[in-house]
Design a protein around this motif. Sequence first.
Motif, mmCIF file in Angstrom:
data_model
loop_
_atom_site.group_PDB
_atom_site.id
_atom_site.type_symbol
_atom_site.label_atom_id
_atom_site.label_comp_id
_atom_site.label_asym_id
_atom_site.label_seq_id
_atom_site.Cartn_x
_atom_site.Cartn_y
_atom_site.Cartn_z
ATOM 1 N N ASP A 161 0.454 11.947 -33.699
ATOM 2 C CA ASP A 161 0.450 10.604 -34.311
ATOM 3 C C ASP A 161 -0.652 10.464 -35.350
ATOM 4 O OD1 ASP A 161 2.572 9.795 -32.870
ATOM 5 O OD2 ASP A 161 1.427 8.661 -31.365
ATOM 6 N N HIS A 164 0.058 10.914 -39.141
ATOM 7 C CA HIS A 164 0.890 9.970 -39.908
ATOM 8 C C HIS A 164 1.824 10.706 -40.864
ATOM 9 C CE1 HIS A 164 -1.493 6.793 -38.198
ATOM 10 N NE2 HIS A 164 -2.600 7.373 -38.648
ATOM 11 N N THR A 184 7.657 10.929 -27.452
ATOM 12 C CA THR A 184 7.376 10.151 -28.668
ATOM 13 C C THR A 184 8.666 9.820 -29.437
ATOM 14 O OG1 THR A 184 7.004 12.204 -29.884
ATOM 15 C CG2 THR A 184 5.054 11.128 -28.986
#
Length: 360
Positions: A161, A164, A184
């Motif tokens: 994460d 990005h 996720t």
Amino acid sequence: MNSNEMYEKMKAKLDRIVPDVELRYKAEIAVEINELKLQRNAVILGHNYMEPALFHSIPDFTGDSLDLSRKAAQTDKDVIVFCGVRFMAETAKILNPTKTVLLPAVKAGCSLAESITAADVRALKAKFPGVPVVTYVNTYADVKAESDICCTSSNAAAVVDSLHSETVIFLPDEYLAKNVARDTGKHIIFPTIAGRGVFDQVPESDQAAGEGTHSTNDLDYQLIGWRGRCEVHEKFTLKDIETVRAQFPDVAILAHPECSPEVTAAADFSGSTNAMIRFVQQSKAPHYLLLTECAMGDNVAAANPEKDMLRLCMVRCPHMNMITMEDTRDSLKFNRYIIEVPEEIRVKAYQAVDRMIKIS
Ligand code: 13P
Ligand code: SF4
């Protein structure tokens, strides 16, 4: 501390786990190790998989891979003895280029670290230009050097994460990658690389971006994986879980994220070795079963005497098991086995490890 005091200290923890005859023998070695540790101004880091007598006597710090990387980054000692496997000792060296880092057994490797080379990572980067690379710490320094950031089983999703990025190359553990993808909500593909025959056998279900046979343009994917596996965790099966549950219906089953997605989905909890330890401490099941290296079951049982730990010791990590107290003593005595990382590789690998430590 003399050997009698050491024996009492170990007995207080390991009374029900390790018979007296072994405790007395190991207490003497522990005293020798502690003297050498002082003489050499050394710190001993012990992974959660170390056998119980070692785990409960000589390490200054115990923990999972992330924890021990942090401890290695913080130490001011001259010598670091890593009671773990080579990739862990290498990570300590990457973080401490001027210190002596010792691994007590020269051959303590890891099937995940062996599964991928720096050339493989370069080939993947050429195939997916501009896509950031996350590598599991269970890799050697030259593979880390080709990566943007490292992760461990305790921070993998957070590291992905943190980038990005719409797409991430995540190496080399197939099962950890699939578990992260599921947790996720990401879709994962497993590309093939020319000359790496073992990876050309891609099952239909997740075959994609194959060498010259598929175009990635028309595929929906966010993770790009590799087919490395932990030779220990890949062996636990759904059948093991069903069989244990049939015998102990109220058992809490904990699986390391290097287990297959089927196994982690059927378990009650999945997390790093430290996360599993916390889960047992904080919950109240009548029985627990850890699907991971069996020595950790002994260590968790020792720390939670009121809890019933079932052991499944048919699967062992041969690499972690190479680290003995005798070899740890000899590593300090004879200054072996010294871990070296070429400086040009270390500098690049440092960026990836340091970036991980800073975000987690
Ligand atoms: P942890 O980072 O969870 O301690 O795992 C390391 C490892 O090698 C598991 O097999
Ligand atoms: Fe490597 Fe698996 Fe052993 Fe961990 S348990 S060190 S991942 S082979």
